[in-house]
Scaffold this active site. Structure first.
Site, PDB file in Angstrom:
ATOM      1  N   LYS A 100       0.824  -1.205   0.000  1.00 53.64           N
ATOM      2  CA  LYS A 100       0.000   0.000   0.000  1.00 53.64           C
ATOM      3  C   LYS A 100       0.856   1.251   0.000  1.00 53.64           C
ATOM      4  O   LYS A 100       1.744   1.422   0.846  1.00 53.64           O
ATOM      5  CB  LYS A 100      -0.899  -0.010   1.247  1.00 53.64           C
ATOM      6  CG  LYS A 100      -1.856   1.168   1.368  1.00 53.64           C
ATOM      7  CD  LYS A 100      -3.054   1.034   0.440  1.00 53.64           C
ATOM      8  CE  LYS A 100      -3.945   2.268   0.475  1.00 53.64           C
ATOM      9  NZ  LYS A 100      -5.001   2.222   1.454  1.00 53.64           N
ATOM     10  N   HIS A 137      -3.424   4.871  -2.237  1.00 51.72           N
ATOM     11  CA  HIS A 137      -4.304   5.932  -1.730  1.00 51.72           C
ATOM     12  C   HIS A 137      -3.984   7.156  -2.579  1.00 51.72           C
ATOM     13  O   HIS A 137      -2.950   7.791  -2.386  1.00 51.72           O
ATOM     14  CB  HIS A 137      -4.052   6.199  -0.237  1.00 51.72           C
ATOM     15  CG  HIS A 137      -4.969   7.258   0.317  1.00 51.72           C
ATOM     16  ND1 HIS A 137      -5.958   6.987   1.228  1.00 51.72           N
ATOM     17  CD2 HIS A 137      -5.066   8.576   0.055  1.00 51.72           C
ATOM     18  CE1 HIS A 137      -6.631   8.105   1.504  1.00 51.72           C
ATOM     19  NE2 HIS A 137      -6.097   9.085   0.810  1.00 51.72           N
ATOM     20  N   HIS A 175     -10.438   3.213  -3.516  1.00 49.30           N
ATOM     21  CA  HIS A 175     -11.570   4.104  -3.208  1.00 49.30           C
ATOM     22  C   HIS A 175     -11.651   5.326  -4.126  1.00 49.30           C
ATOM     23  O   HIS A 175     -11.536   6.462  -3.679  1.00 49.30           O
ATOM     24  CB  HIS A 175     -11.576   4.532  -1.738  1.00 49.30           C
ATOM     25  CG  HIS A 175     -10.256   4.918  -1.143  1.00 49.30           C
ATOM     26  ND1 HIS A 175      -9.443   5.878  -1.683  1.00 49.30           N
ATOM     27  CD2 HIS A 175      -9.618   4.478  -0.033  1.00 49.30           C
ATOM     28  CE1 HIS A 175      -8.368   5.995  -0.941  1.00 49.30           C
ATOM     29  NE2 HIS A 175      -8.444   5.162   0.070  1.00 49.30           N
ATOM     30  N   ASP A 248     -13.740  -0.090   2.251  1.00 52.92           N
ATOM     31  CA  ASP A 248     -12.986   0.892   3.039  1.00 52.92           C
ATOM     32  C   ASP A 248     -13.626   1.087   4.408  1.00 52.92           C
ATOM     33  O   ASP A 248     -13.531   2.176   4.996  1.00 52.92           O
ATOM     34  CB  ASP A 248     -12.858   2.229   2.305  1.00 52.92           C
ATOM     35  CG  ASP A 248     -11.719   3.085   2.862  1.00 52.92           C
ATOM     36  OD1 ASP A 248     -10.887   2.550   3.625  1.00 52.92           O
ATOM     37  OD2 ASP A 248     -11.663   4.276   2.542  1.00 52.92           O
TER      38      ASP A 248
HETATM   39  O1  DOR Z   1     -11.442   7.718   5.804  1.00 51.16           O
HETATM   40  C1  DOR Z   1     -10.449   6.992   5.856  1.00 51.16           C
HETATM   41  N1  DOR Z   1     -10.188   6.229   6.935  1.00 51.16           N
HETATM   42  N2  DOR Z   1      -9.597   6.975   4.825  1.00 51.16           N
HETATM   43  C2  DOR Z   1      -8.443   6.322   4.878  1.00 51.16           C
HETATM   44  O2  DOR Z   1      -7.711   6.380   3.934  1.00 51.16           O
HETATM   45  C3  DOR Z   1      -8.023   5.623   6.113  1.00 51.16           C
HETATM   46  C4  DOR Z   1      -9.169   5.236   6.911  1.00 51.16           C
HETATM   47  C5  DOR Z   1      -8.789   4.824   8.327  1.00 51.16           C
HETATM   48  O3  DOR Z   1      -7.900   3.996   8.478  1.00 51.16           O
HETATM   49  O4  DOR Z   1      -9.414   5.314   9.278  1.00 51.16           O
HETATM   50 ZN    ZN Z   2      -8.858   2.698   3.433  1.00 50.07          ZN
END
Ligand code: DOR
Ligand code: ZN
Length: 348
Positions: A100, A137, A175, A248
């Protein structure tokens, strides 16, 4: 109208499971619905080595409810210093299915992420040679860039050049939230795919502010415009196999969300397939659900499609206001509101 939908058992190609009590609280929701999940490595400290990933995998397996059949597919968190030897160990382990890329500072626990993709040469060369996918990401973290423009700018400045520099590297654009991202993936070379969350299909950014501020709809990348949401739905309506399910689901305690500086992340694992069924039905594309949820992702990752099935019933139910979450509570997506489809066998 069908009242019952049998579906090849789905997989979740983008999931946050956390650790300890939080892991024990959320894992059963995913294990009931999905056969496998790509488990994101953004713990604190992050899962930067194969040894850490294998130990985390054991903790996940130990947290499974008795009788569950679920396989965690582990990932490595790339840093500026990830070596080709580490990638080789990851691949040889047979338990790690992707690496990642978090741009440094992009999101939850991304502080140790990559400051410059130019530093990833040794890791990306090894991943290309071993055919280990890069999971991205895709947001530019430069403070000058408008938060709603971060994904589009990332494509131009980072992702498009990276895909060209490494033509043999398979990439999942995680996402995706914008028309720009959909267009990029559809025009891209072979080996580039994307995951799509329920929240970005259900809501546009107005939902964050409708009648007041809604911290439980705050995630990263943040919700976008209605035109962006429509572009995601159109990609799914075509049955384009480059777009597949990744919830996600990202649990944070209620206190961390309802705060002066609230965390990004939406918990959706409690309805991780039901919400997509509702969305696909509302769009009149329910026959496209199985490919998106249960086939295209497995094909991309070169894993067998699941052979067992789940059954969804057209039977509205409402998630509770919150679920227990260690010492705190977890507010799920759609808390207290109706969801059109229910999973047969899910606790009421
Ligand atoms: O909204 C999110 N929460 N986006 C992310 O990329 C990480 C995730 C998290 O791990 O809380
Ligand atoms: Zn994520």
């Amino acid at each position: 109208m069908t009242d019952q939908l049998r579906l090849r058992r789905p997989d979740d190609w983008h999931l946050h499971l956390r650790d300890g009590a939080a892991l024990r609280a959320v894992l059963p929701f995913t294990a009931l619905r999905f056969a496998r999940a790509i488990v994101m490595p953004n713990l604190a400290p992050p899962i930067t080595t194969t040894a850490l990933a294998l130990a985390y995998r054991e903790r996940i397996l130990a947290a499974l409810p008795p009788g569950a059949s679920f396989q965690p597919l582990m990932t490595l968190y790339l840093t500026d210093h990830t070596s080709s030897a580490e990638i080789e160990r990851a691949h040889a382990s047979g338990a790690i299915f992707g690496c990642k890329l978090y741009p440094a500072g992009a999101t939850t626990h991304a502080e140790a992420g990559v400051t410059d993709v130019g530093r990833l040469g040794p890791a990306l060369a090894a991943m290309t040679a071993l055919d280990l996918p890069l999971l991205v990401h895709g947001e530019l973290t430069d403070g000058e860039v408008d938060v709603f423009e971060r994904e589009a700018r990332f494509i131009d400045r980072v992702l498009a050049p990276l895909a060209e520099r490494w033509p043999g590297l398979r990439i999942v654009f995680e996402h995706v939230t914008t028309r720009a991202a959909v267009e990029f993936v559809r025009a891209a070379r072979r080996g580039i795919a994307a995951t799509v969350t329920p929240q970005h299909l259900l809501h546009n950014r107005n939902a964050l502010f409708a009648g007041g501020l809604h911290p439980h709809l705050y995630c990263l990348p943040v919700l976008k415009t209605e035109a962006d949401r429509r572009a995601l739905l159109e990609a799914l309506a075509c049955g384009d196999a480059r777009f597949f399910l990744g919830t996600d689901s990202a649990p944070h305690a209620r206190a961390a969300k309802e705060s002066a500086c609230g965390c990004a992340g939406i918990f959706s694992a409690h309805a991780g397939i039901e919400l997509y069924a509702e969305i696909f039905e509302a769009e009149g594309i329910l026959p496209r659900l199985q490919g998106f949820a249960s086939e295209y992702g497995a094909d991309f990752y070169r894993l067998p499609r699941n052979q067992d099935e789940i059954t969804l019933l057209r039977e509205p139910w409402s998630p509770p206001a919150s679920y227990p979450f260690g010492d705190g509570q977890l507010v799920p997506l759609r808390a207290g509101e109706a969801i059109a489809w229910r999973l047969l066998g899910a606790p009421a």
